[in-house]
Design an enzyme around this catalytic site. Structure first.
Site, PDB file in Angstrom:
ATOM      1  CE1 TYR A 298      39.062  32.824  34.428  1.00 60.99           C
ATOM      2  CE2 TYR A 298      39.613  31.776  36.508  1.00 60.99           C
ATOM      3  CZ  TYR A 298      38.790  32.597  35.765  1.00 60.99           C
ATOM      4  OH  TYR A 298      37.698  33.183  36.351  1.00 60.99           O
ATOM      5  CE1 TYR A 348      38.553  35.489  38.872  1.00 58.92           C
ATOM      6  CE2 TYR A 348      37.175  36.757  40.358  1.00 58.92           C
ATOM      7  CZ  TYR A 348      37.362  35.656  39.543  1.00 58.92           C
ATOM      8  OH  TYR A 348      36.348  34.740  39.415  1.00 58.92           O
TER       9      TYR A 348
END
Lengths: 396, 143
Positions: A298, A348
């Protein structure tokens, strides 16, 4: 402890296009979620009417200020009956862990096909200034007056401490940004497809020293859904199953609210908060860092990638800088990281693009395919707990 | 040289509850206080209903010297408000006379380029909306 290793699998993945911030408007969140779910059903070769479970994360919020409502989703898609709908708490820290929530439902017989989905639309409020925009509350009175407008500003303080403690250099953050960009160059789905040079990186303004714009992930819109079911059933579906070997979420009180309270013990302060979850994840999987063929980490902010690499044991604590500067995370390095360009350069969607990429890597269909990839690590965002990780594989 | 400045108080709003009121009421009088457990005598920040060590609800509000040390910092390009654009310095400050518990604040006064981890600072006060004041920190030259 019940052994859930490889008992469930991801059998479908679907997504909307990825858009720049706000450009998915006027689509609604429910429409974007529906598009992603229908695409995932098509991919799995099942009817949407067979979906009977939802395992969300981020408290079923769609970014900030919007939410995903199971009732609305099944009403609009014509899903006849739901037998499980639940969410991990917190925010983007739970993305990978939601696969474990799905596994819990499936292995307890509470559902047959479980969707994990995230949709993000930043037309009304961008994430970049979300904290400055939030209403005063007693709890954030100890944070908000300092003027830390968004998550990047908050995490700059963690990055600075890491640099102080371990001598980490901005060159390491640059390496993460540049290698991610290189991975995005050939991807039709990526929103950043022009090369980034070290010179450009160092010329950029420091939005929140030591972070410049290239250390921040993109602000984008879109939705991604995955479908999980029991491994036995997965074998009969369209694609090679991607087994959920293990998933873990949670975190320690020492990390807690993280960059919302800043009272973590020093070593945890300069970390991703994942260390305890990583340890538990590896134990559940019966695997270790050396078994990981491709890492989907991430990447909301480059220093948090570096600190996750430490917390997941790819290098020693404090060695994240030299590790990434060695080239280890490049597509041809010892630990290929985010071959999809990640949130820094592709899009994202609060962690879901990493799960999508893990599935494609383990099916052998990824655009930047890692040869022979059998085991993938996916992580959720370093954030107030829960944080989470999942290990997926294609071979038992 | 670029002097570190306080954020404009007219844009800063806080909310207060039962647990946090003693901190903010003292701040109004320019006194920096921190909650110490009435049973096990350990400090915590921010103020919360329970001591995380012994779960006691007993609190002693202790007035501190106002001295602190920069634990980490960032220099932000511009304030998150409309109006004048200038760099400012959010910091995490540890308070040595409160077990090192930390406040999130700003450093003001002195050259921004001089701010560093380990820098000694002392409390000052920034008036904000509704008559409240928030603690900020200045370089402490030991005078």
């Amino acid at each position: 402890m019940t052994d859930l290793r490889d008992k469930t699998a991801i059998v479908g993945v679907g997504a909307t296009p990825y858009w720049r911030r706000g450009e998915s408007w006027p689509r609604t969140i429910t429409e974007m979620v529906g598009d992603a779910i229908l695409a995932a059903c098509e991919d799995a070769g099942i009817s949407v009417k067979e979906i009977d479970g939802f395992a969300y994360y981020s408290s079923a919020n769609a970014g900030y200020g919007e939410s995903m409502e199971t009732a609305s989703i099944i009403e609009t898609l014509g899903i006849p009956e739901i037998t499980f709908t639940a969410t991990l708490t917190g925010g983007g820290g739970g993305s990978a862990g939601a696969l474990g929530l799905a596994a819990a439902a499936l292995t307890h017989g509470d559902a047959t096909y479980v969707v994990t989905v995230m949709a993000l639309q930043q037309a009304k409020q961008r994430l970049g200034t979300v904290f400055a925009a939030s209403a005063p509350k007693p709890e954030n009175a100890f944070l908000q007056p300092a003027g830390l407008a968004g998550p990047g500003h908050l995490m700059a303080l963690l990055a600075r401490r890491h640099m102080h403690k371990y001598g980490t250099r901005r060159e390491a953050f640059a390496e993460i940004a540049i290698s991610s960009r290189n991975n995005a160059l050939n991807r039709p789905t990526a929103l950043k497809r022009t090369p980034l040079t070290l010179e450009e990186y160092f010329k950029a303004d420091l939005i929140a020293d030591p972070l410049c714009v290239y250390d921040f992930c993109l602000e984008t819109d879109g939705a991604v859904a995955v479908i999980s079911c029991l491994a036995d059933r997965a074998k009969d579906l369209r694609h090679k199953p991607v087994y959920v070997t293990a998933a873990a979420h949670g975190g320690s009180r020492d990390w807690g609210r993280a960059f919302a309270w800043y009272n973590m013990p020093d070593e945890i302060f300069a970390s991703s908060g994942h260390a305890s979850v990583a340890k538990r994840l590896y134990a559940k999987a019966g695997l270790g860092p050396s078994d990981i063929d491709v890492a989907l980490i991430y990447d909301h902010f480059t220093p948090m990638v570096l600190m996750q690499l430490e917390d997941y044991g790819f290098c020693a604590k404090g060695e994240g800088g030299p590790f990434v500067e060695s080239g280890a995370i490049r597509i041809d390095g010892a630990l290929p990281l985010n071959p999809h360009g990640g949130q820094l350069s592709e899009a994202y969607i609060i962690g879901m693009t990493h799960i999508r990429e893990a599935v494609e890597q383990l099916r052998g269909t990824a655009i930047n395919q890692i040869a022979g990839a059998e085991v993938a690590l996916c992580t959720g965002g370093p954030a107030p707990i829960p944080v989470s990780g999942a290990i997926l594989r294609n071979t038992l | 040289m670029t002097t570190a400045r306080a954020l404009p108080g007219e844009h800063i709003h806080i909310a207060v509850n039962e647990q946090t009121a003693p901190f903010w009421e003292a701040a109004k009088e320019e006194r920096l206080v921190a909650p110490r457990c009435g049973d096990c005598a350990r400090f915590r920040m921010p103020p919360t209903p329970f001591c995380p060590h012994c779960q006691s609800k007993a609190i002693d509000w202790v007035e501190l010297s106002g001295k602190g040390e920069v634990f980490s910092y960032t220099v932000c390009l511009k304030p998150p408000f409309p109006g004048e654009v200038f760099p400012f310095v959010p910091v995490v400050v540890s308070l040595p006379d409160a077990d090192g518990v930390r406040l999130i604040s700003n450093v003001v006064g002195g050259d921004i380029a001089d701010v560093h981890v380990g820098m000694k600072v002392k409390v000052a006060w920034n008036p904000i909306t509704d008559g409240w004041k928030v603690p900020i920190f200045e370089p402490d030259h030991g005078d």
